[in-house]
Structure formats: structure tokens, C-alpha cells
Scaffold this motif. Structure first.
Motif, PDB file in Angstrom:
ATOM      1  N   ILE A  80     -13.747  -0.955  -3.099  1.00 51.59           N
ATOM      2  CA  ILE A  80     -13.050  -0.284  -1.991  1.00 51.59           C
ATOM      3  C   ILE A  80     -11.870  -1.138  -1.528  1.00 51.59           C
ATOM      4  CG2 ILE A  80     -13.255   0.478   0.410  1.00 51.59           C
ATOM      5  CD1 ILE A  80     -16.223   1.135  -0.258  1.00 51.59           C
ATOM      6  N   ALA A  81     -12.105  -2.442  -1.395  1.00 52.65           N
ATOM      7  CA  ALA A  81     -11.030  -3.339  -0.963  1.00 52.65           C
ATOM      8  C   ALA A  81      -9.862  -3.311  -1.945  1.00 52.65           C
ATOM      9  CB  ALA A  81     -11.563  -4.763  -0.797  1.00 52.65           C
ATOM     10  N   VAL A  82     -10.157  -3.308  -3.226  1.00 52.71           N
ATOM     11  CA  VAL A  82      -9.091  -3.275  -4.237  1.00 52.71           C
ATOM     12  C   VAL A  82      -8.320  -1.955  -4.158  1.00 52.71           C
ATOM     13  CG1 VAL A  82      -8.649  -3.197  -6.726  1.00 52.71           C
ATOM     14  CG2 VAL A  82     -10.167  -4.942  -5.783  1.00 52.71           C
ATOM     15  N   LEU A  83      -9.038  -0.866  -3.954  1.00 51.24           N
ATOM     16  CA  LEU A  83      -8.369   0.438  -3.873  1.00 51.24           C
ATOM     17  C   LEU A  83      -7.423   0.535  -2.682  1.00 51.24           C
ATOM     18  CD1 LEU A  83     -11.240   2.846  -4.929  1.00 51.24           C
ATOM     19  CD2 LEU A  83      -9.177   2.271  -6.215  1.00 51.24           C
ATOM     20  N   THR A  84      -7.695  -0.205  -1.625  1.00 48.22           N
ATOM     21  CA  THR A  84      -6.795  -0.156  -0.463  1.00 48.22           C
ATOM     22  C   THR A  84      -5.418  -0.730  -0.783  1.00 48.22           C
ATOM     23  OG1 THR A  84      -7.498  -2.296   0.445  1.00 48.22           O
ATOM     24  CG2 THR A  84      -8.710  -0.332   1.179  1.00 48.22           C
ATOM     25  N   HIS A  85      -5.338  -1.523  -1.826  1.00 52.23           N
ATOM     26  CA  HIS A  85      -4.034  -2.078  -2.210  1.00 52.23           C
ATOM     27  C   HIS A  85      -3.121  -1.012  -2.815  1.00 52.23           C
ATOM     28  CE1 HIS A  85      -4.727  -6.284  -1.330  1.00 52.23           C
ATOM     29  NE2 HIS A  85      -5.930  -6.148  -1.826  1.00 52.23           N
ATOM     30  N   VAL A  86      -3.688   0.138  -3.154  1.00 50.74           N
ATOM     31  CA  VAL A  86      -2.892   1.227  -3.721  1.00 50.74           C
ATOM     32  C   VAL A  86      -2.133   1.980  -2.619  1.00 50.74           C
ATOM     33  CG1 VAL A  86      -3.047   3.373  -5.069  1.00 50.74           C
ATOM     34  CG2 VAL A  86      -4.494   1.431  -5.648  1.00 50.74           C
ATOM     35  N   VAL A  87      -2.621   1.916  -1.371  1.00 50.27           N
ATOM     36  CA  VAL A  87      -2.017   2.665  -0.265  1.00 50.27           C
ATOM     37  C   VAL A  87      -0.515   2.405  -0.139  1.00 50.27           C
ATOM     38  CG1 VAL A  87      -2.022   2.982   2.245  1.00 50.27           C
ATOM     39  CG2 VAL A  87      -4.182   2.894   1.001  1.00 50.27           C
ATOM     40  N   PRO A  88      -0.062   1.156  -0.097  1.00 49.28           N
ATOM     41  CA  PRO A  88       1.393   0.951   0.037  1.00 49.28           C
ATOM     42  C   PRO A  88       2.182   1.462  -1.169  1.00 49.28           C
ATOM     43  CG  PRO A  88       0.206  -1.087   0.496  1.00 49.28           C
ATOM     44  CD  PRO A  88      -0.780  -0.104  -0.037  1.00 49.28           C
ATOM     45  N   LEU A  89       1.537   1.515  -2.333  1.00 48.31           N
ATOM     46  CA  LEU A  89       2.248   2.020  -3.512  1.00 48.31           C
ATOM     47  C   LEU A  89       2.419   3.533  -3.458  1.00 48.31           C
ATOM     48  CD1 LEU A  89       0.484  -0.146  -6.244  1.00 48.31           C
ATOM     49  CD2 LEU A  89       2.720  -0.519  -5.202  1.00 48.31           C
ATOM     50  N   LEU A  90       1.412   4.221  -2.910  1.00 46.95           N
ATOM     51  CA  LEU A  90       1.479   5.677  -2.823  1.00 46.95           C
ATOM     52  C   LEU A  90       2.307   6.162  -1.647  1.00 46.95           C
ATOM     53  CD1 LEU A  90      -2.230   6.589  -3.620  1.00 46.95           C
ATOM     54  CD2 LEU A  90      -0.262   6.675  -5.155  1.00 46.95           C
ATOM     55  N   ALA A  91       2.329   5.379  -0.591  1.00 48.76           N
ATOM     56  CA  ALA A  91       3.018   5.802   0.634  1.00 48.76           C
ATOM     57  C   ALA A  91       4.094   4.784   1.016  1.00 48.76           C
ATOM     58  CB  ALA A  91       1.996   5.960   1.751  1.00 48.76           C
ATOM     59  N   GLN A  92       4.971   4.514   0.077  1.00 45.34           N
ATOM     60  CA  GLN A  92       6.015   3.525   0.339  1.00 45.34           C
ATOM     61  C   GLN A  92       6.879   3.942   1.520  1.00 45.34           C
ATOM     62  OE1 GLN A  92       8.044   2.997  -3.377  1.00 45.34           O
ATOM     63  NE2 GLN A  92       6.913   1.140  -3.800  1.00 45.34           N
ATOM     64  N   HIS A  93       7.196   2.961   2.331  1.00 42.62           N
ATOM     65  CA  HIS A  93       8.086   3.135   3.476  1.00 42.62           C
ATOM     66  C   HIS A  93       7.533   4.115   4.518  1.00 42.62           C
ATOM     67  CE1 HIS A  93      10.794   0.843   1.045  1.00 42.62           C
ATOM     68  NE2 HIS A  93      10.785   1.766   0.116  1.00 42.62           N
ATOM     69  N   ARG A  94       6.207   4.261   4.576  1.00 43.62           N
ATOM     70  CA  ARG A  94       5.615   5.148   5.573  1.00 43.62           C
ATOM     71  C   ARG A  94       4.733   4.380   6.552  1.00 43.62           C
ATOM     72  NH1 ARG A  94       4.741   9.053   1.102  1.00 43.62           N
ATOM     73  NH2 ARG A  94       6.459  10.518   1.254  1.00 43.62           N
ATOM     74  N   HIS A  95       4.849   3.086   6.567  1.00 42.50           N
ATOM     75  CA  HIS A  95       4.159   2.243   7.543  1.00 42.50           C
ATOM     76  C   HIS A  95       2.627   2.304   7.435  1.00 42.50           C
ATOM     77  CE1 HIS A  95       8.095   1.642   9.217  1.00 42.50           C
ATOM     78  NE2 HIS A  95       8.229   2.948   9.337  1.00 42.50           N
ATOM     79  N   PHE A  96       2.116   2.434   6.215  1.00 45.59           N
ATOM     80  CA  PHE A  96       0.670   2.439   6.021  1.00 45.59           C
ATOM     81  C   PHE A  96       0.135   1.074   5.597  1.00 45.59           C
ATOM     82  CE2 PHE A  96       1.312   7.087   5.350  1.00 45.59           C
ATOM     83  CZ  PHE A  96       0.513   7.502   6.399  1.00 45.59           C
ATOM     84  N   THR A  97       0.967   0.080   5.577  1.00 45.37           N
ATOM     85  CA  THR A  97       0.541  -1.250   5.146  1.00 45.37           C
ATOM     86  C   THR A  97      -0.624  -1.740   5.992  1.00 45.37           C
ATOM     87  OG1 THR A  97       2.770  -1.744   4.412  1.00 45.37           O
ATOM     88  CG2 THR A  97       1.295  -3.615   4.746  1.00 45.37           C
TER      89      THR A  97
END
Length: 146
Positions: free
Chosen positions: A86-103
Motif C-alpha cells: 500500500i505504501a509503495v502504491l501511494t508513490h503513484v499518486v503524484p505521477l497520476l495527478a501531476q500538478h494537482r496538489h496530491f503530494t
């Protein structure tokens, strides 16, 4: 303050793994201690908003957790590997939602999942101790049966 509390819980879990654990538990403890130091060194490694250094450490920890879960018969290692996935999958969030402040969403989820991982440390220490006790009792019963 929250970071200090999480660090304290992590260190308590690591101490429990070292104190009551077997080879598997001590391996995880050593990897976690390494991660605590290494994460500070690789934190600056970023690609835009993606934290590549931290992601690579998390991926490496996942590989170690999966290998231990597959090679050893400790149920807590399976939970550890699942939480780390789960922790590793959270690293995908910024890649999928670039520039949307989901970091910070990914970071927050990782912190929460880390607490679950710390709970597995305590479960691992308990399981190791219980496994040794069951082995002693089985040897004692086998000796009485002979």
C-alpha cells in the motif's frame, strides 16, 4: 510532534523485534534501522513532485518483505508485505495527478500505513516468542511420549 511519536513507536517496535524476534524479525529490524537513516539521505531526490528516492527505498523494503514472507513461515510478514505494498502504491499518486496538489495525500497515507507496519512489528515479536514457546512445549510432549 507527530513525527517524533511515529519515530518513537517505530523504535519501540524495532527494539521488540530485536529483543524477542528470531532471524526474520531481526532482519526486518536491521532493514528498518537502515531505512530510518537512508530516507534522510534520499529525500532530496525528486522528479518534479515525485519523491523518487523515497519511492525506491519503499520499493526495496517491499521486495525484502515479500521475500521474507515467501521464504519464512511467519504470518506477520505477510501483513507487513501487504501494508508495504500500500505504501509503495501511494508513490503513484503524484505521477497520476501531476500538478494537482496530491503530494501530501500520498505522504499522509504513507504515515498512517507506517503506523500499521509498526503494529506488525509488535505482532512479529509476539509471534516469534510464541513460536519458540510452542516448539519447547512440543519437544517436551515428544519426550514424554517416548
Amino acid at each position: 510532534m507527530a513525527t517524533i511519536a511515529i519515530l518513537f513507536i517505530t523504535l519501540l517496535g524495532v527494539v521488540a523485534l530485536i529483543r524477542w524476534g528470531g532471524v526474520e524479525e531481526r532482519t526486518v529490524a536491521a532493514v528498518v534501522l537502515f531505512l530510518l537513516v537512508a530516507v534522510r539521505l534520499v529525500e532530496p531526490w525528486k522528479i518534479d513532485t515525485w519523491r523518487a528516492g523515497v519511492a525506491s527505498l519503499d520499493l526495496g523494503f517491499l521486495v525484502v518483505a515479500i521475500l521474507l514472507a515467501l521464504l519464512r513461515d511467519r504470518w506477520w510478514l505477510t501483513a507487513l508485505a501487504g501494508f508495504q505494498a500500500i505504501a509503495v502504491l501511494t508513490h503513484v499518486v503524484p505521477l497520476l495527478a501531476q500538478h494537482r496538489h496530491f503530494t501530501w495525500t500520498g505522504v499522509t497515507i504513507r504515515l498512517e500505513v507506517w503506523l500499521l507496519i509498526c503494529l506488525t512489528f509488535f505482532a512479529g515479536a509476539w509471534e516469534s516468542r510464541a513460536a519458540r514457546r510452542f516448539d519447547r512445549e512440543n519437544r517436551k510432549d515428544d519426550a514424554n511420549d517416548a
